[in-house]
Design a protein around this motif. Structure first.
Motif, PDB file in Angstrom:
ATOM      1  N   CYS A   6       0.833  -1.203   0.000  1.00 46.29           N
ATOM      2  CA  CYS A   6       0.000   0.000   0.000  1.00 46.29           C
ATOM      3  C   CYS A   6       0.876   1.264   0.000  1.00 46.29           C
ATOM      4  CB  CYS A   6      -0.915  -0.026   1.215  1.00 46.29           C
ATOM      5  SG  CYS A   6      -2.008   1.393   1.338  1.00 46.29           S
ATOM      6  N   ALA A   7       1.927   1.251   0.814  1.00 39.91           N
ATOM      7  CA  ALA A   7       2.822   2.412   0.890  1.00 39.91           C
ATOM      8  C   ALA A   7       3.575   2.607  -0.421  1.00 39.91           C
ATOM      9  CB  ALA A   7       3.808   2.243   2.033  1.00 39.91           C
ATOM     10  N   VAL A   8       4.002   1.509  -1.027  1.00 41.17           N
ATOM     11  CA  VAL A   8       4.721   1.605  -2.300  1.00 41.17           C
ATOM     12  C   VAL A   8       3.815   2.154  -3.387  1.00 41.17           C
ATOM     13  CG1 VAL A   8       5.869   0.272  -4.107  1.00 41.17           C
ATOM     14  CG2 VAL A   8       6.350  -0.217  -1.712  1.00 41.17           C
ATOM     15  N   ARG A   9       2.586   1.672  -3.448  1.00 40.89           N
ATOM     16  CA  ARG A   9       1.629   2.169  -4.453  1.00 40.89           C
ATOM     17  C   ARG A   9       1.347   3.659  -4.247  1.00 40.89           C
ATOM     18  NH1 ARG A   9      -1.307  -3.112  -3.649  1.00 40.89           N
ATOM     19  NH2 ARG A   9      -0.571  -4.368  -5.401  1.00 40.89           N
ATOM     20  N   LYS A  10       1.245   4.072  -2.991  1.00 39.20           N
ATOM     21  CA  LYS A  10       1.010   5.490  -2.700  1.00 39.20           C
ATOM     22  C   LYS A  10       2.185   6.339  -3.185  1.00 39.20           C
ATOM     23  CE  LYS A  10       0.209   8.693   1.092  1.00 39.20           C
ATOM     24  NZ  LYS A  10       0.175   8.863   2.537  1.00 39.20           N
ATOM     25  N   TRP A  11       3.406   5.862  -2.952  1.00 37.02           N
ATOM     26  CA  TRP A  11       4.584   6.598  -3.424  1.00 37.02           C
ATOM     27  C   TRP A  11       4.606   6.674  -4.941  1.00 37.02           C
ATOM     28  CZ3 TRP A  11       8.822   3.936   0.024  1.00 37.02           C
ATOM     29  CH2 TRP A  11       8.693   4.385   1.328  1.00 37.02           C
ATOM     30  N   VAL A  12       4.254   5.592  -5.601  1.00 38.64           N
ATOM     31  CA  VAL A  12       4.234   5.591  -7.070  1.00 38.64           C
ATOM     32  C   VAL A  12       3.232   6.618  -7.573  1.00 38.64           C
ATOM     33  CG1 VAL A  12       3.624   4.218  -9.090  1.00 38.64           C
ATOM     34  CG2 VAL A  12       5.056   3.226  -7.304  1.00 38.64           C
ATOM     35  N   ARG A  13       2.021   6.630  -7.007  1.00 41.58           N
ATOM     36  CA  ARG A  13       1.008   7.618  -7.414  1.00 41.58           C
ATOM     37  C   ARG A  13       1.506   9.036  -7.145  1.00 41.58           C
ATOM     38  NH1 ARG A  13      -2.551   4.371  -4.526  1.00 41.58           N
ATOM     39  NH2 ARG A  13      -2.652   5.983  -2.924  1.00 41.58           N
ATOM     40  N   THR A  14       2.166   9.221  -6.014  1.00 39.90           N
ATOM     41  CA  THR A  14       2.646  10.547  -5.639  1.00 39.90           C
ATOM     42  C   THR A  14       3.678  11.053  -6.634  1.00 39.90           C
ATOM     43  OG1 THR A  14       2.264  10.092  -3.301  1.00 39.90           O
ATOM     44  CG2 THR A  14       3.793  11.874  -3.838  1.00 39.90           C
ATOM     45  N   PHE A  15       4.655  10.226  -6.962  1.00 38.59           N
ATOM     46  CA  PHE A  15       5.735  10.695  -7.818  1.00 38.59           C
ATOM     47  C   PHE A  15       5.369  10.708  -9.291  1.00 38.59           C
ATOM     48  CE2 PHE A  15       8.128   9.525  -3.981  1.00 38.59           C
ATOM     49  CZ  PHE A  15       8.686  10.772  -3.742  1.00 38.59           C
ATOM     50  N   LYS A  16       4.324   9.950  -9.672  1.00 36.90           N
ATOM     51  CA  LYS A  16       3.837  10.050 -11.040  1.00 36.90           C
ATOM     52  C   LYS A  16       2.980  11.285 -11.220  1.00 36.90           C
ATOM     53  CE  LYS A  16       3.779   5.392 -12.875  1.00 36.90           C
ATOM     54  NZ  LYS A  16       2.902   4.306 -13.366  1.00 36.90           N
ATOM     55  N   GLY A  17       2.465  11.819 -10.144  1.00 34.54           N
ATOM     56  CA  GLY A  17       1.651  13.023 -10.214  1.00 34.54           C
ATOM     57  C   GLY A  17       0.181  12.729 -10.380  1.00 34.54           C
ATOM     58  N   GLU A  18      -0.258  11.535 -10.058  1.00 31.60           N
ATOM     59  CA  GLU A  18      -1.666  11.183 -10.206  1.00 31.60           C
ATOM     60  C   GLU A  18      -2.535  11.818  -9.124  1.00 31.60           C
ATOM     61  OE1 GLU A  18      -1.838   6.946 -10.350  1.00 31.60           O
ATOM     62  OE2 GLU A  18      -0.660   6.852 -12.185  1.00 31.60           O
TER      63      GLU A  18
END
Length: 118
Positions: A6-18
Motif C-alpha cells: 500500500c505504501a509503495v503504491r502510494k509513493w508511485v502515485r505521488t511521484f507520477k503526479g496522479e
C-alpha cells in the motif's frame, strides 16, 4: 522489516503526479545562494591574478575575488587548467613556443652527448 504494498503504491502515485494533493515532491524553486562562483567574470579575474603573480595563493585569490577557496581551486585546476610546480601556477598545456623551446633544448643535449661520446 519491509514496506507494505500500500505504501509503495502510494509513493508511485505521488511521484507520477496522479494525486494532485501530493505532487509537492516535485522540484521547486529553492531559497538559498545561487551557484555563481564559476561565472566568466570570476574566471577572468582569477586568470589575471595568476598571470600577474604565479606564486599567488588560493586563499589570496578567494579573498580578492570574494568566492570560496573550494571554488577557486575548481576554477584554477579544472576550468583554467593550471597546476602547482615549485610553488608556482603553471599551465598544463604547452604553447607552441614552449614546445619549440623544448625541442631545441633536446636536440642541443643530444648533439652535446654525441660529441662527448665520440
Amino acid at each position: 522489516m519491509c514496506i507494505s504494498d500500500c505504501a509503495v503504491r502510494k509513493w508511485v502515485r505521488t511521484f507520477k503526479g496522479e494525486d494532485p494533493r501530493e505532487t509537492i515532491q516535485r522540484d521547486r524553486k529553492r531559497s538559498g545562494r545561487p551557484l555563481s562562483a564559476s561565472v566568466t567574470a570570476h574566471r577572468e579575474k582569477v586568470d589575471c591574478m595568476i598571470r600577474a603573480n604565479r606564486r599567488v595563493k588560493q586563499k589570496e585569490i578567494a579573498n580578492a575575488v570574494g568566492i570560496p577557496k573550494e571554488r577557486v581551486h575548481h576554477i584554477v585546476t579544472t576550468v583554467l587548467g593550471y597546476r602547482k610546480v615549485s610553488a608556482r601556477w603553471v599551465p598544463r598545456q604547452l604553447t607552441v613556443e614552449m614546445k619549440a623551446q623544448r625541442k631545441d633544448m633536446c636536440t642541443q643535449q643530444q648533439l652535446s652527448t654525441v660529441f662527448i661520446l665520440a
